[in-house]
Design a protein around this motif. Structure first.
Motif, mmCIF file in Angstrom:
data_model
loop_
_atom_site.group_PDB
_atom_site.id
_atom_site.type_symbol
_atom_site.label_atom_id
_atom_site.label_comp_id
_atom_site.label_asym_id
_atom_site.label_seq_id
_atom_site.Cartn_x
_atom_site.Cartn_y
_atom_site.Cartn_z
ATOM 1 N N PRO A 100 -20.136 19.833 -32.231
ATOM 2 C CA PRO A 100 -19.958 19.287 -33.578
ATOM 3 C C PRO A 100 -21.215 18.533 -33.995
ATOM 4 N N GLY A 150 -17.411 13.281 -35.500
ATOM 5 C CA GLY A 150 -16.919 14.492 -34.858
ATOM 6 C C GLY A 150 -17.046 14.448 -33.350
ATOM 7 N N THR A 151 -17.978 13.627 -32.869
ATOM 8 C CA THR A 151 -18.189 13.576 -31.424
ATOM 9 C C THR A 151 -17.312 12.531 -30.750
ATOM 10 N N GLN A 158 -13.084 18.655 -29.566
ATOM 11 C CA GLN A 158 -14.368 19.007 -30.196
ATOM 12 C C GLN A 158 -14.491 20.521 -30.332
ATOM 13 N N CYS A 162 -14.884 22.718 -33.653
ATOM 14 C CA CYS A 162 -15.897 23.743 -33.914
ATOM 15 C C CYS A 162 -15.248 25.034 -34.400
#
Lengths: 256, 211, 281
Positions: A100, A150-151, A158, A162
């Protein structure tokens, strides 16, 4: 729904090189719509190279070249005047390690494809983000955390993020390059379940070094060895009664 | 490419040797019961053999399940396991029918006055089929396995002919009943020999017999 | 037992040796800092920071124009140099796989090592003589010669640290190359770019040599882009040459202010990047 066995994508005599080194030799595989096709083979057999040829990512590597054809809906994506960027919008990709965008929130990660390509498909961005996350089986887990980076979520989440990011562009084909190799068994099982549901809308091609994974998720399985296609058939046939001795030895673990 | 030992191989070898044990034992059981019939004995030892075969069959199926759970076998390995279950069941049935024959002898008592020639002849054909099934398995001999169904037809024919004869003739009830029952058991044994042959063929070729 | 003692002894010896080396290295820096603080700090006052310098040999006055000049020069230089530096760095990192880029990289490295007076002379010949007067613009131009290669270098390094998987992820979404560079790569390297730029600014804040030949120095507040301007390093240099103790003291004060400015930028960078500056190398 399309009928089960129409061809969505295929490679015809596909060969690929990294400089002088040939990574793929004359590989022809036909991928059916609304099915999961698995590419298996030992490390360095060219399976990742193969899948990267299907959305023209291979050529991003310096000195990488390709010959042969890859047909998407009967049209050669390596034909003259074809814009690789446009192909990549139709053929999404999920990578081995979840990647991400670290500077973006969960929401922005999913919306990134649409924002950065300037594509909007009528519906509002919020709806697309929601439906993509739902299709990736992630919505319930992150719906209150859309603004978080996102991380910040777990590795398995994650990876599904994606997948949602790829889905948001409404691709026709989704390529997955060893999508579970960095994940634990529970996260792996979720992604595998996801593949089964994704094929209802998309054509899925997955590269895996995990043969059990291929036997679990794939409708069709191709076995590559030293850049050559050794055998391609329905998964049940490959795993119960392979025709080629090489396939037999590989899948039963009697290799080298 | 030299062959590295796989974890699964130990289990597969164990299965193979269990099946070979069963093959020998089931052959002995059938021989003993037929011997008893033709020579006028009771075949008391068959009971024990049959029980032992049942426990071996259970071992085979447990081990097969364990291996499926642990190693997720594919291709030849998967087919071998599937066939093992069939074949082991076949050997177990050989023993069961041998016991059934022995029980007939036990129940009917002295059969020395009956004409046993036809039954014994059929029994020998059946024993030959057992031998062929065992050998086909031991050597993975597809050619031999393919010969078994033809002999099965012969045994089936014998059973039917005898049954017709018994219906028409009014002979000694004890003799006709015993021969009919024993032929019936032999016919079943022959069927299982055929199944074992088919399983041996499946291991090697992956082709399953038509349902 | 014995070998343990030997090892312990060796361990001690080298620890002490290391400590001595550190002290030798830090001692000059520490003594300079101490000297500047002791001599410069007492003179600091509101008037000193805001007033113009007094007449020579009479009153000391302040260093207001020097501070103002330095800020103007830093601002102008950043405006000219940082965009150019960052763009060159991005070009070198993202599109730098050809011989033009390697040539550019070579020039860049040479420029980084150039004596800063040469930048001053160059601008003096090409700009000051041509237009006929010293000016803040000329000064900024000379300082940009020093700033740009540093910023380009740190930018390139920061951009190269952005994992390739992000570029691939973006490319696989069908995002165009330039868009990926702008929205994904530069965004991910942002912290590094800011750090590099600030450090480069700290570096040019203390430059004296290029300024002598481009802005000349002045005792008045900003008078226009066509007029000479003052700067802290120039002030220190000039005051230090004066025979009067009062004015020398003013020079120490200016040095103290300059060190504070540079230190603030450095510490600011540390805080902003969470002390990650060292790991970038």
């Amino acid at each position: 729904m399309q009928s089960n066995h129409t061809e969505k994508m295929s490679s015809l005599g596909l060969s690929a090189w990294y400089g002088e080194k040939q990574a793929l030799v004359n590989v022809s595989i036909s991928m059916k719509a609304n099915s999961v096709t698995a590419i298996i083979g030992p490390s360095g057999c060219g399976k990742s190279t193969y899948i990267r040829c299907l959305n023209r990512m291979h050529e991003l590597v310096p000195k990488a070249t390709v010959t042969g054809q890859v047909l998407l809906d009967k049209e050669d994506i390596y034909g003259p005047g074809v814009d690789p960027v446009m192909i990549r919008r139709r053929v999404g990709m999920v990578f081995q390690k979840p990647n991400p965008f670290p500077t973006m929130s969960i929401y922005d990660n999913v919306a990134a494809g649409l924002k950065l390509t300037g594509m909007r498909r009528g519906k509002s961005l919020d709806d697309i983000v929601k439906s993509s996350l739902e299709q990736a089986g992630l919505w319930d887990e992150v719906k209150y955390d859309l603004k978080k980076p996102g991380t910040s979520v777990s590795g398995g989440q994650q990876q599904r993020l994606c997948i949602a990011r790829a889905i948001a562009l409404q691709p026709e084909v989704i390529l997955m390059d060893e999508p579970c190799s960095a994940l634990d068994p529970v996260a792996t099982a979720k992604i595998e379940g996801l593949m089964a549901s994704l094929k209802e809308k998309y054509t899925v091609v997955v590269v895996t070094h995990n043969m059990q994974q291929a036997s679990r998720v794939a409708d069709f399985t191709a076995f590559l060895y030293l850049g050559k296609l050794i055998e391609y058939d329905e998964t049940t046939k490959i795993f119960e009664n392979p025709k080629e001795d090489l396939t037999e030895r590989y899948i039963t673990g009697k290799f080298g | 490419m030299d062959k590295m030992p796989r974890l699964m191989d130990m289990g597969l070898e164990k299965l193979n040797s269990l099946l070979l044990d069963m093959a020998t034992l089931s052959q002995q059981a059938v021989s003993a019961s037929i011997e008893a019939y033709s020579r006028g004995g009771k075949g008391a030892e068959v009971k024990q053999m049959s029980t032992r075969l049942q426990s071996l069959h259970r071992q085979v199926s447990d081990l097969s399940m364990e291996m499926i759970a642990r190693y997720q076998p594919v291709a030849t390995d998967l087919r071998f396991l599937k066939a093992c279950l069939e074949i082991s069941y076949g050997f177990f049935r050989y023993g069961r029918y041998a016991l059934d024959i022995a029980e007939v002898l036990d129940m009917f008592g002295d059969l020395s006055k009956c004409d046993r020639k036809f039954v014994v002849e059929t029994a020998h054909k059946t024993q030959e089929m057992i031998r062929m099934s065992v050998e086909a398995f031991a050597r993975r001999d597809v050619e031999m396995a393919r010969k078994i169904p033809k002999m099965d037809d012969v045994v089936d024919e014998s059973y039917r002919n005898n049954l017709k004869k018994m219906l028409e003739e009014k002979g000694n009830l004890k003799c006709s009943l015993s021969s009919t029952l024993i032929l019936r058991y032999l016919e079943r044994i022959a069927d299982h020999a055929t199944y074992i042959g088919e399983s041996v063929e499946y291991i090697s070729t992956g082709v399953e017999p038509p349902a | 037992m014995n070998s343990y003692r030997v090892r312990k002894f060796k361990d001690r010896t080298f620890s002490i040796l290391g400590l001595v080396c550190v002290i030798v290295a830090v001692l000059p820096l520490g003594s300079i800092l101490l000297e500047v603080v002791v001599r410069g700090a007492p003179i600091i006052s509101w008037n000193f920071l805001t007033q113009t310098p007094g007449a020579e040999g009479q009153t000391v006055g302040g260093i207001g124009p020097s501070i103002q000049g330095s800020l103007i020069l830093i601002g102008l230089t950043s405006l000219i140099g940082i965009p150019i530096g960052i763009m060159s760095g991005v070009f070198l990192a993202e599109y730098g796989d050809n011989k033009y880029a390697s040539l550019m990289r070579l020039f860049n490295d040479v420029l980084t090592e150039f004596p800063s007076i040469v930048a001053g002379v160059t601008v003096f010949l090409a700009f000051v003589l041509y237009f006929g007067h010293f000016s803040p613009l000329a000064g900024s131009l000379a300082l940009s010669f020093i700033l740009i290669p540093i910023v380009a270098r740190t930018t390139e390094e920061s951009i190269k640290l952005v994992p390739n998987s992000l570029r691939e992820a973006s490319a696989a979404l069908g995002v165009r190359r330039w868009r990926t560079t702008v929205s994904i790569v530069i965004a991910a390297a942002k912290a590094g770019l800011i750090t590099g730029s600030l450090l480069a600014v700290a570096r040019i804040a203390g430059e004296t040599a290029p300024l002598i030949m481009t802005v000349l120095g002045n005792s008045y507040f900003f008078q226009g882009f066509g007029q000479p301007i003052d700067a802290l390093p120039l002030r220190i240099w000039r005051d230090a040459l004066q025979p009067y103790p009062d004015i020398q003291a003013a020079g120490w004060g200016a040095a103290f202010v300059l060190i504070l400015v540079v230190l603030t930028i450095n510490i600011g960078v540390r805080l902003a990047t969470g002390g990650r500056r060292g790991s970038r190398r």
